[in-house]
Every structure is written in C-alpha cells, then in structure tokens.
Design a protein around this motif. Structure first.
Motif, PDB file in Angstrom:
ATOM      1  N   MET A  90      -5.299   3.260  -5.239  1.00 28.46           N
ATOM      2  CA  MET A  90      -4.655   2.207  -4.957  1.00 28.46           C
ATOM      3  C   MET A  90      -3.827   2.460  -3.931  1.00 28.46           C
ATOM      4  O   MET A  90      -3.824   1.610  -2.737  1.00 28.46           O
ATOM      5  CB  MET A  90      -4.062   1.600  -6.178  1.00 28.46           C
ATOM      6  CG  MET A  90      -4.905   0.739  -7.103  1.00 28.46           C
ATOM      7  SD  MET A  90      -4.447  -0.298  -8.349  1.00 28.46           S
ATOM      8  CE  MET A  90      -3.065   0.880  -9.234  1.00 28.46           C
ATOM      9  N   HIS A  93      -5.616   2.704  -0.728  1.00 27.93           N
ATOM     10  CA  HIS A  93      -6.498   1.702  -0.368  1.00 27.93           C
ATOM     11  C   HIS A  93      -5.791   0.517   0.099  1.00 27.93           C
ATOM     12  O   HIS A  93      -6.258  -0.367   0.796  1.00 27.93           O
ATOM     13  CB  HIS A  93      -7.466   1.045  -1.708  1.00 27.93           C
ATOM     14  CG  HIS A  93      -8.322   0.244  -1.380  1.00 27.93           C
ATOM     15  ND1 HIS A  93      -9.358   0.347  -0.632  1.00 27.93           N
ATOM     16  CD2 HIS A  93      -8.505  -0.926  -1.760  1.00 27.93           C
ATOM     17  CE1 HIS A  93     -10.174  -0.724  -0.345  1.00 27.93           C
ATOM     18  NE2 HIS A  93      -9.578  -1.510  -1.234  1.00 27.93           N
ATOM     19  N   MET A  94      -4.258   0.315  -0.392  1.00 26.59           N
ATOM     20  CA  MET A  94      -3.481  -0.701  -0.279  1.00 26.59           C
ATOM     21  C   MET A  94      -2.233  -0.283   0.116  1.00 26.59           C
ATOM     22  O   MET A  94      -1.808   0.735  -0.285  1.00 26.59           O
ATOM     23  CB  MET A  94      -3.586  -1.754  -1.098  1.00 26.59           C
ATOM     24  CG  MET A  94      -3.356  -1.166  -2.446  1.00 26.59           C
ATOM     25  SD  MET A  94      -3.434  -2.459  -4.155  1.00 26.59           S
ATOM     26  CE  MET A  94      -5.313  -2.387  -3.855  1.00 26.59           C
ATOM     27  N   PRO A  95      -1.113  -1.240   0.581  1.00 32.01           N
ATOM     28  CA  PRO A  95       0.056  -0.843   0.859  1.00 32.01           C
ATOM     29  C   PRO A  95       0.952  -0.608  -0.479  1.00 32.01           C
ATOM     30  O   PRO A  95       0.575  -1.199  -1.557  1.00 32.01           O
ATOM     31  CB  PRO A  95       0.645  -2.215   1.528  1.00 32.01           C
ATOM     32  CG  PRO A  95      -0.378  -2.927   2.099  1.00 32.01           C
ATOM     33  CD  PRO A  95      -1.710  -2.716   1.095  1.00 32.01           C
ATOM     34  N   ALA A  97       3.579  -1.650  -1.741  1.00 29.45           N
ATOM     35  CA  ALA A  97       4.173  -2.891  -2.155  1.00 29.45           C
ATOM     36  C   ALA A  97       3.155  -3.734  -3.000  1.00 29.45           C
ATOM     37  O   ALA A  97       3.414  -4.333  -4.065  1.00 29.45           O
ATOM     38  CB  ALA A  97       4.736  -3.765  -1.127  1.00 29.45           C
ATOM     39  N   GLU A  98       1.870  -3.572  -2.777  1.00 33.08           N
ATOM     40  CA  GLU A  98       0.791  -4.193  -3.432  1.00 33.08           C
ATOM     41  C   GLU A  98       0.312  -3.113  -4.633  1.00 33.08           C
ATOM     42  O   GLU A  98       0.071  -3.688  -5.724  1.00 33.08           O
ATOM     43  CB  GLU A  98      -0.183  -4.666  -2.445  1.00 33.08           C
ATOM     44  CG  GLU A  98      -1.466  -5.316  -2.982  1.00 33.08           C
ATOM     45  CD  GLU A  98      -2.522  -5.897  -2.274  1.00 33.08           C
ATOM     46  OE1 GLU A  98      -3.455  -6.269  -2.642  1.00 33.08           O
ATOM     47  OE2 GLU A  98      -2.341  -5.572  -0.713  1.00 33.08           O
ATOM     48  N   ALA A  99       0.444  -2.045  -4.480  1.00 35.84           N
ATOM     49  CA  ALA A  99      -0.099  -1.333  -5.213  1.00 35.84           C
ATOM     50  C   ALA A  99       0.965  -0.641  -6.556  1.00 35.84           C
ATOM     51  O   ALA A  99       0.320  -0.570  -7.491  1.00 35.84           O
ATOM     52  CB  ALA A  99      -0.407   0.276  -4.720  1.00 35.84           C
ATOM     53  N   PRO A 101       3.045  -2.686  -8.387  1.00 37.42           N
ATOM     54  CA  PRO A 101       2.954  -3.321  -9.428  1.00 37.42           C
ATOM     55  C   PRO A 101       1.644  -3.386 -10.310  1.00 37.42           C
ATOM     56  O   PRO A 101       1.655  -3.185 -11.510  1.00 37.42           O
ATOM     57  CB  PRO A 101       2.859  -4.904  -8.810  1.00 37.42           C
ATOM     58  CG  PRO A 101       3.473  -4.863  -7.431  1.00 37.42           C
ATOM     59  CD  PRO A 101       3.216  -3.452  -7.213  1.00 37.42           C
ATOM     60  N   ARG A 102       0.471  -2.977  -9.752  1.00 40.01           N
ATOM     61  CA  ARG A 102      -0.580  -2.844 -10.544  1.00 40.01           C
ATOM     62  C   ARG A 102      -0.462  -1.485 -11.154  1.00 40.01           C
ATOM     63  O   ARG A 102      -0.922  -1.153 -12.274  1.00 40.01           O
ATOM     64  CB  ARG A 102      -2.045  -2.755  -9.804  1.00 40.01           C
ATOM     65  CG  ARG A 102      -2.120  -4.121  -8.729  1.00 40.01           C
ATOM     66  CD  ARG A 102      -3.398  -3.928  -8.162  1.00 40.01           C
ATOM     67  NE  ARG A 102      -3.480  -5.089  -7.249  1.00 40.01           N
ATOM     68  CZ  ARG A 102      -4.700  -5.602  -6.296  1.00 40.01           C
ATOM     69  NH1 ARG A 102      -5.744  -4.788  -6.634  1.00 40.01           N
ATOM     70  NH2 ARG A 102      -4.757  -6.553  -5.694  1.00 40.01           N
TER      71      ARG A 102
END
Length: 422
Positions: A90, A93-95, A97-99, A101-102
């Motif tokens: 993750m 694959h993504m910033p 800040a977005e990764a 929380p997941r």
C-alpha cells in the motif's frame, strides 16, 4: 541436522542477509517509513525460519519455560509478515496519508488473529515438546487443528491480497514510468505469494484430512517446501528494485567489454597496415586489455579508429556485390547479417592486402613506433552523431569475427596495382 532444518537455515540466512542490506540503507536514511516497513517485512519471516530450526526452537521454549511456545512465535511472525507485506504494498501504491489508515485496520486484524491463536494454543494441551513435528502431533487434535487453521487462513488471506496487489501495481508501473526492476520485483512478490499459498493449502488439507481419520503427511511436507520456496522468491522480489539496477549496469558493462574485445581482430588488422589510425596504440595485447579500465573511452576510440581505417581503405575496396543488406526482420535476418558481415570482412581483408602491396614501405613498419597521426579525441556524443552506434557496433563485431576466421588473402588479390575504383 535433517533436511528440513537445513532448508530452514538456508531460508533464514538469505532473509537475514536481506535484512542486513536494508538495515545498512536505514542507517543512511533513518526517516524513510517505507524502508522501515520493508525491513520489518523481511525480518519477520527471517525470525520465523530461525526459530523453526529444532535447536533454536528448543532453546526458545526453555528460555520462556513454556513447551512449544516457539510454534506460536513462528506462526505469529509468519502472519505478521503477510500483514506487513500488505502495508508495504500500500505504501508503494498510494500516498502515506492514504495508506496509514488502512494499515491501522490491518494492524487491528492482526492483533485479533494473534489473540485467537494465543487462546487456542494455550488450550491445545501442547505440553510435550515437538520441535520437528508440532503440526503432525497436535494438528489432528480439535483445538490444535483449529489453532493451525486460524493461522493458515490468516496467512492465506495476506498472501492472496499481496499477490493481487502486486500484480495490480506491476501493471500500473508498466503503464506509467515503466521502472523495469520494480515491475519485476512486484511480479516476483506475486509469484512467491502464489507459491506460498500451497503451504496454506497443504497444512489446512492435512488438518482437515486428519480430523476425518486420514493421515496425509505428504501434504504437510509439500506445504513446507512451498513455504520455503515462496519465502525466497518474495524476499528477492521485495529487495530486487534496489539492487537490480546494479545488475543491469554490470551486464551493460560486460556487454561493452565483450564488444571491445570482439573488435580487436578488425582493429588490429587495420592497425598493422595503417598504424597512423591509432591515437594511443597499446604496446601488446595485454596492454590493450588494460584499456578496459576506461572502457567507455576505449570503446569509442576503437570504433572511431576502425571507421578511420575504413575510410582510408575506400580506394582499395572492391565494389559491393550488389546484395541488399538485411532489414533486420524475419527469421533469416541474423543469417543475412552474418553473410553481409562476411562479405564486408572479405572486402576489408583484400583491401588491406592491396594497400600493403601498393605501399611496400608499410610491410616493414614497426607498429609500436611513433607514427604521424592526428591527435583526435572521441566522446560518446561524437560517436553517436555518426548514426546508430548500437547497430554499428553489432555489425562491426560481426565483421571482426568473420575477419578473424578468414584465410589470408590470395596472391592475386595481394598483387600490386592501382587502387580499386568502385
């Protein structure tokens, strides 16, 4: 030491080497979150494989005073790896800040799995040490088997998602910047995860079969092999984006060194007749090999000197035979290029013989003696201005190889006379 212990030690050694490689990178960049997660992702299975070795397994149990506790720790590390791998993918694959929380959701899931595994382990009645065959001894039991099923289910979930995410990200990389080693690494992670799923199927199948009164030890053994093979492939996949480019650079340098050596017969044949083409001629073949230390300059010099020799030979070259050069396509392209190179090698051989015959003073020339030569220099930019350098190097290499295999020029070809007019 049995074969299984040897495999575990080998996998652990490979993983710990990768961990050391990443720790060295962390020392240079301690604030890199991705690097921390990647290091943990490799360290967890490394610790798991280490504790799975019977001697270490027994030592861990003795240290904590709990029989078979190492099994819980090993399986906890393996599940932890699968969750950490998802976080790593993750972050790739993504910033962040977005990764993140997941990642917290995955951490909660991991915590619940660990609690369930710990409760089941505590109630499994695993009081007799089984360093080499814990699954075989306690898997057929209801609680022990449930403990193993929870473990392999959580592991399979992580592996399946990791394989899917890796392939998805690899496709995205291929469509965007096309970083080849990152794309290869992601595909290796996906392949390793799919192989490791065989471990989950084997262990789960063994437990379920045992509950129905059928003992299938082969399933457990095959599962263990899948786990080891998958772990190795995954470790390579996660680390190859950082060290893979070094392989490309090394392969490129080896290719250029091979080309430089391959051009020697053609260059040397011209230099013996026309020593003035060489800017700084080597005193011997061994001295020529020392030029590899400055390979770029040496290779471009060699190409330019061969071109200069070819220009000087132009009046002595026989006319081409009229056969069109190959277009580089089709199944016969390689054969066509080889035939064209052989024809060119024959023309150069005969032209050198004509030049030597037309200038008898060249026959006694000392190639190592100073000659009146232009002071020329070559740079990659200058060499590239003369056309497609890669194609030129390939063709010149074929000509040089063909020239080395040709017999000496015939007497008729070598006889003195006027230059050939094409």
């Amino acid at each position: 030491m049995d074969g299984k212990s040897g495999i575990f030690l080998f996998c652990a050694a490979v993983a710990w080497i990768a961990v050391g490689y990443k720790v060295a990178a962390l020392a240079r960049n301690p604030r890199n979150l991705n690097l921390w997660v990647l290091t943990l992702c490799i360290a967890l299975p490394a610790a798991g494989f280490t504790m799975a070795v019977p001697a270490v397994y027994t030592a861990v149990n003795r240290f904590f005073g709990v029989p078979n506790l190492a099994s819980l720790l090993v399986y906890g590390c393996i599940v932890g790896y699968s969750i950490t791998a998802l976080v790593m993918l993750m972050l790739w694959h993504m910033p962040a800040a977005e990764a993140l929380p997941r990642a917290r959701v995955l951490a909660v899931f991991y915590g619940l799995v660990l609690v369930a595994m710990a409760v089941l382990f505590a109630n499994s009645g695993a009081t007799v040490e089984a360093p080499s065959d814990f699954d075989d001894v306690y898997g057929p039991r209801p609680v022990g088997g449930t403990f193993l099923l929870v473990y392999v289910s959580a592991f399979a979930f992580g592996l399946g998602v990791a394989a899917w995410r890796s392939l998805q990200f690899a496709s995205r990389v291929a469509r965007s910047d096309g970083r080849p080693w990152l794309r290869r690494g992601l595909r290796l992670v996906a392949a390793g995860s799919i192989v490791a799923l065989g471990y989950c199927l084997g262990k789960g199948g063994y437990v379920v079969a045992a509950w129905f009164g059928t003992t299938l030890p082969a399933l457990s053994d095959v599962g263990t092999l899948c786990a080891c093979a998958g772990a190795l492939v995954i470790t390579i996949g996660f680390t190859i984006p950082s060290w893979g480019p070094n392989l490309s650079a090394a392969a490129d340098r080896l290719g250029r060194a091979r080309t430089y050596l391959r051009l020697y017969p053609l260059w040397h044949a011209m230099y013996q007749v026309m020593p003035e083409i060489a800017l700084d001629p080597p005193a011997s073949r061994r001295a020529d090999l020392r030029m590899l230390r400055d390979l770029d300059f040496a290779l471009y010099r060699r190409v330019i000197e061969i071109r200069d020799g070819r220009l000087a030979l132009a009046p002595y070259l026989a006319p081409p035979d009229g056969t069109p050069p190959p277009d580089g396509r089709g199944p016969d392209a390689a054969g066509g290029r080889t035939a064209a190179a052989t024809r060119e090698a024959i023309r150069i051989r005969d032209a050198l013989a004509r030049l030597r015959a037309a200038s008898p003073e060249r026959q006694d020339a000392d190639p190592s003696a100073p000659a009146a030569r232009e002071t020329r220099s070559a740079t990659p930019a200058q060499a590239d201005d003369d056309g497609d350098l890669a194609a030129d190097l390939e063709f010149l290499g074929r000509v040089s190889s063909a020239l080395r295999r040709l017999p000496p020029a015939t007497t008729a070809t070598s006889s003195p006379g006027a230059p050939v007019r094409s």
